[in-house]
Motif scaffolding. Sequence first.
Motif, PDB file in Angstrom:
ATOM      1  N   LEU A  14      -1.923   5.992  -7.135  1.00 56.45           N
ATOM      2  CA  LEU A  14      -3.117   5.963  -6.174  1.00 56.45           C
ATOM      3  C   LEU A  14      -4.145   5.520  -7.051  1.00 56.45           C
ATOM      4  CD1 LEU A  14      -3.539   9.932  -5.921  1.00 56.45           C
ATOM      5  CD2 LEU A  14      -2.763   8.947  -4.121  1.00 56.45           C
ATOM      6  N   GLN A  15      -4.257   5.110  -8.224  1.00 61.14           N
ATOM      7  CA  GLN A  15      -4.961   4.190  -8.625  1.00 61.14           C
ATOM      8  C   GLN A  15      -4.977   2.430  -8.327  1.00 61.14           C
ATOM      9  OE1 GLN A  15      -4.420   3.725 -13.268  1.00 61.14           O
ATOM     10  NE2 GLN A  15      -5.447   2.217 -13.514  1.00 61.14           N
ATOM     11  N   TYR A  16      -3.963   2.474  -8.147  1.00 62.20           N
ATOM     12  CA  TYR A  16      -3.998   0.675  -7.433  1.00 62.20           C
ATOM     13  C   TYR A  16      -3.531   0.933  -5.808  1.00 62.20           C
ATOM     14  CZ  TYR A  16      -1.545  -1.097 -11.544  1.00 62.20           C
ATOM     15  OH  TYR A  16      -1.170  -1.840 -13.413  1.00 62.20           O
ATOM     16  N   ILE A  17      -4.314   1.547  -5.425  1.00 60.35           N
ATOM     17  CA  ILE A  17      -4.846   1.896  -3.993  1.00 60.35           C
ATOM     18  C   ILE A  17      -6.524   2.450  -4.324  1.00 60.35           C
ATOM     19  CG2 ILE A  17      -4.519   3.278  -1.857  1.00 60.35           C
ATOM     20  CD1 ILE A  17      -2.216   4.387  -2.451  1.00 60.35           C
ATOM     21  N   ALA A  18      -6.670   2.519  -4.759  1.00 62.03           N
ATOM     22  CA  ALA A  18      -8.295   2.657  -5.218  1.00 62.03           C
ATOM     23  C   ALA A  18      -9.076   1.685  -5.293  1.00 62.03           C
ATOM     24  CB  ALA A  18      -8.865   4.579  -5.721  1.00 62.03           C
ATOM     25  N   TYR A  19      -9.138   1.574  -6.496  1.00 59.50           N
ATOM     26  CA  TYR A  19      -9.447   0.446  -6.784  1.00 59.50           C
ATOM     27  C   TYR A  19      -9.544  -0.825  -6.241  1.00 59.50           C
ATOM     28  CZ  TYR A  19     -11.379  -2.930 -10.349  1.00 59.50           C
ATOM     29  OH  TYR A  19     -11.993  -2.929 -11.644  1.00 59.50           O
ATOM     30  N   PRO A  20      -8.874  -1.672  -5.667  1.00 59.65           N
ATOM     31  CA  PRO A  20      -8.667  -2.340  -4.350  1.00 59.65           C
ATOM     32  C   PRO A  20      -9.570  -2.087  -3.076  1.00 59.65           C
ATOM     33  CG  PRO A  20      -6.450  -1.859  -5.187  1.00 59.65           C
ATOM     34  CD  PRO A  20      -6.731  -1.335  -6.126  1.00 59.65           C
ATOM     35  N   ALA A  21      -9.698  -0.962  -3.246  1.00 59.15           N
ATOM     36  CA  ALA A  21     -10.085  -0.229  -1.737  1.00 59.15           C
ATOM     37  C   ALA A  21     -11.605  -0.693  -1.561  1.00 59.15           C
ATOM     38  CB  ALA A  21      -9.521   0.824  -1.380  1.00 59.15           C
ATOM     39  N   GLY A  22     -12.357   0.057  -2.787  1.00 56.12           N
ATOM     40  CA  GLY A  22     -13.105   0.027  -3.410  1.00 56.12           C
ATOM     41  C   GLY A  22     -13.897  -1.809  -3.683  1.00 56.12           C
ATOM     42  N   VAL A  23     -12.845  -2.487  -4.267  1.00 58.26           N
ATOM     43  CA  VAL A  23     -13.341  -4.009  -3.957  1.00 58.26           C
ATOM     44  C   VAL A  23     -13.521  -4.360  -3.332  1.00 58.26           C
ATOM     45  CG1 VAL A  23     -12.571  -6.292  -4.993  1.00 58.26           C
ATOM     46  CG2 VAL A  23     -12.300  -4.144  -7.072  1.00 58.26           C
ATOM     47  N   LEU A  24     -12.626  -4.044  -2.331  1.00 57.97           N
ATOM     48  CA  LEU A  24     -12.634  -4.624  -0.962  1.00 57.97           C
ATOM     49  C   LEU A  24     -13.778  -4.663  -0.508  1.00 57.97           C
ATOM     50  CD1 LEU A  24      -9.068  -5.107  -0.282  1.00 57.97           C
ATOM     51  CD2 LEU A  24     -10.079  -7.142  -0.631  1.00 57.97           C
ATOM     52  N   PHE A  25     -13.978  -3.129   0.236  1.00 54.21           N
ATOM     53  CA  PHE A  25     -15.194  -2.751   0.256  1.00 54.21           C
ATOM     54  C   PHE A  25     -16.786  -3.490   0.163  1.00 54.21           C
ATOM     55  CE2 PHE A  25     -12.455   1.333   2.085  1.00 54.21           C
ATOM     56  CZ  PHE A  25     -13.054   1.049   3.185  1.00 54.21           C
ATOM     57  N   VAL A  26     -16.474  -2.936  -1.106  1.00 53.95           N
ATOM     58  CA  VAL A  26     -17.993  -3.603  -1.982  1.00 53.95           C
ATOM     59  C   VAL A  26     -18.473  -5.461  -1.286  1.00 53.95           C
ATOM     60  CG1 VAL A  26     -19.801  -4.432  -3.273  1.00 53.95           C
ATOM     61  CG2 VAL A  26     -18.145  -1.917  -3.696  1.00 53.95           C
ATOM     62  N   ALA A  27     -17.390  -6.019  -1.418  1.00 52.15           N
ATOM     63  CA  ALA A  27     -17.148  -6.923  -0.852  1.00 52.15           C
ATOM     64  C   ALA A  27     -17.284  -7.550   0.411  1.00 52.15           C
ATOM     65  CB  ALA A  27     -15.726  -8.054  -1.148  1.00 52.15           C
TER      66      ALA A  27
END
Length: 261
Positions: A14-27
């Motif tokens: 879940l960490q490797y899903i949530a962290y990239p998703a947060g980065v992409l959403f902010v970008a």
Amino acid sequence: WVLGDVLGYLFVYLQYIAYPAGVLFVAGLVTSKVFILWYPATTVAFLKWSRNYIVCAIWTMSFYFPVAFLVVDKDNIYFDYKIYSPLYNITSDAWKHLKPAGLTILFIIPNLLVIFSTGVTLVMIGKSRKMSKKSGGSVRWQGVMAVLVTAIVFCVSTLPYTAYTLIISPFVDENPPGILKIQYKRYAAFLSLLNLMSNAYIYSYTIASYRTFLRSRINLVQAFFFPRRGLLYSSTIKRGEDTDKTRPESSRIPKCETCDF
């Protein structure tokens, strides 16, 4: 892990899903704000019909590393005492090609987009402020401040750990491990959690409409679980009561004695 192997596996994936998703959403948020400032009508029309596809694409890309873990070696997980957290151990030869591709798509490009978009936004704000002063108008700061604060928190949160992953870990040789491989990694990992927890507070502080939205949702939840207690943010004034009596003297509007309304 003290919480057990099952939760350890869930935490890693879940960490490797949530962290990239947060980065992409902010970008995506910061970049779309720049395009709205450049081409307002075209960008808004484009986002109206494509926003669901963009969100689906972001979540799909966020599954890159978990899917790769399952394909390469799903059980290669260890507990890292540097950051007190279970992590995936990237040791297979397949990661020579998988890891650079994932880091480029999910971290390097989004970080560069955020930095570039934030700089462009600041330049455009400066120009807008000068033009508004000349014409006697003003700049609407709510949306701009939300994007800027989000971008600043994002950079503070992600850039230290990105620097560790791309520069310190592969190129810095500390034997035995010292301040860069232990203390720096620990603090950078803890800073990365800041981006996951701060966005809701940023929006609540900078955008009035978001605060109204939160109040309405809180009222709905409270009305569902506690129907007899009333709404948390509702007015205490009863129907038919003179609302002017409930206001302080300094804020009351004087009544017009000669008006019929």
